[in-house]
Write a protein that holds these residues in place. Sequence first.
Motif, PDB file in Angstrom:
ATOM      1  N   ILE A 181    -103.633  15.171  42.689  1.00 34.81           N
ATOM      2  CA  ILE A 181    -103.660  16.245  42.403  1.00 34.81           C
ATOM      3  C   ILE A 181    -104.659  16.756  41.210  1.00 34.81           C
ATOM      4  N   GLU A 182    -104.832  15.738  40.274  1.00 29.80           N
ATOM      5  CA  GLU A 182    -105.581  15.829  39.223  1.00 29.80           C
ATOM      6  C   GLU A 182    -107.037  15.987  39.797  1.00 29.80           C
ATOM      7  N   ASN A 183    -107.356  15.138  40.725  1.00 35.88           N
ATOM      8  CA  ASN A 183    -108.837  15.083  41.216  1.00 35.88           C
ATOM      9  C   ASN A 183    -109.170  16.290  42.014  1.00 35.88           C
ATOM     10  N   LYS A 184    -108.197  16.697  42.756  1.00 29.56           N
ATOM     11  CA  LYS A 184    -108.176  18.022  43.705  1.00 29.56           C
ATOM     12  C   LYS A 184    -108.592  19.153  42.782  1.00 29.56           C
ATOM     13  N   GLY A 185    -107.865  19.275  41.608  1.00 28.00           N
ATOM     14  CA  GLY A 185    -108.382  20.352  40.626  1.00 28.00           C
ATOM     15  C   GLY A 185    -107.592  21.435  40.829  1.00 28.00           C
ATOM     16  N   ARG A 186    -106.623  21.603  41.606  1.00 28.12           N
ATOM     17  CA  ARG A 186    -105.340  22.736  41.552  1.00 28.12           C
ATOM     18  C   ARG A 186    -103.967  22.028  42.580  1.00 28.12           C
ATOM     19  N   ALA A 187    -103.261  22.675  42.101  1.00 21.54           N
ATOM     20  CA  ALA A 187    -101.873  22.334  42.976  1.00 21.54           C
ATOM     21  C   ALA A 187    -100.901  23.455  42.798  1.00 21.54           C
ATOM     22  N   THR A 188    -100.227  23.362  44.056  1.00 23.81           N
ATOM     23  CA  THR A 188     -98.972  24.399  43.994  1.00 23.81           C
ATOM     24  C   THR A 188     -97.862  23.926  43.335  1.00 23.81           C
ATOM     25  N   GLY A 264    -107.296  17.021  32.591  1.00 25.67           N
ATOM     26  CA  GLY A 264    -107.198  17.808  33.598  1.00 25.67           C
ATOM     27  C   GLY A 264    -106.153  17.839  34.426  1.00 25.67           C
ATOM     28  N   LYS A 265    -104.959  17.597  33.839  1.00 22.90           N
ATOM     29  CA  LYS A 265    -103.829  17.453  34.400  1.00 22.90           C
ATOM     30  C   LYS A 265    -103.164  18.482  35.016  1.00 22.90           C
TER      31      LYS A 265
END
Length: 359
Positions: A181-188, A264-265
């Motif tokens: 999630i952190e490396n994807k940059g966005r999360a639901t 960037g958590k």
Amino acid sequence: MDAQKTLTELKKKIDPEIERYLNLVIRDTEKIDKNVADALRYVKKIILAGGKRARAVFMYYGYLAADGKDLEKIIKISISIEFIQIFLLIHDDIIDQDDKRHGITTIHKRYESLGRKFLKTRDPEHFGNSMAIIVGDMIGAFGNRVIYESDFRPELIVKALHKLQNIVSMTCVGEMEDVYIENKGRATEKEIMSMYENKTAKYTVEGPLHLGAILGGADNELLNTLSRYSIPVGIAFQIQDDILGIFGNEEKMGKSVGSDVRQGKQTILVTKAYEKASHDQKKILDSVLGKKDLTLKNFDNFKKVIVETGSLEYAKKLASKLIKQGKEALENGIKNQQFKPEAKDFLLGIADYIISRIV
């Protein structure tokens, strides 16, 4: 029950057991390799420098809830989950690139520094990470050994060891979700809640409670009740941890406030802020989140957006809702069960403490 006072009192019983066990291991290791013994001394320093021993205490009360009788024996074995804790934290510090743990230089940073000063290594950072991974693995093995070498009934030991491996594997699932999630940059919110359940709730609350209850001879009905309590309460614990990671007191906490922002958590706070943010506020979030050279001004601007978007208030309300859900599940679940009143009082008290804690 005053949960904070109970944690303090039991910590005073658990810490000497941790120290005793590590002293024996260090003594034996000294005969084999002095560098490894030195590493273990440093780990002992970090462990005893801080930590509430919440997982060991949950293990203790899980045992008590199952009507376990030998409280001295469960105190001795409860250090197993604390060794698993430090093993995972040593690795987590590498992943998060943290410099401090309980106010002390982290294992990987210590060995990176030693590599720069004394060793002919071209890559001191890699040396530090490598040494920390190995030391962490060693401490993790101690967590298993404590249970294996205990004098509980063999069938209970096997069940407890099986549970311990399940705890670690589910924590790894949560950690992988976190890193992805952190490396994807966005999360639901759904993705984050799943990560919180696997990385925190099952590891911090449910797992230790189950470990203790299993050693106390619990049946599946009791374990299920403990799960219905643990998952919402454990998620609330992580939400509060996220809040403290931004708005907490660094000196009191013994770890870097703002570390989650630098890394960037993706947390509930971040997800909700993005959802409600204006164009200008999103620009601030984008520019600050994941910024390694985070300045105080950057951090203050970030916190301001978290507050102004209502994200902080949303997180607090969600944590409170989850605590209520967990407490009600416990109350309803134990109506027709034999459940020690002392265990019930602690579990209800610690649930309230979780969202009121400031460190």
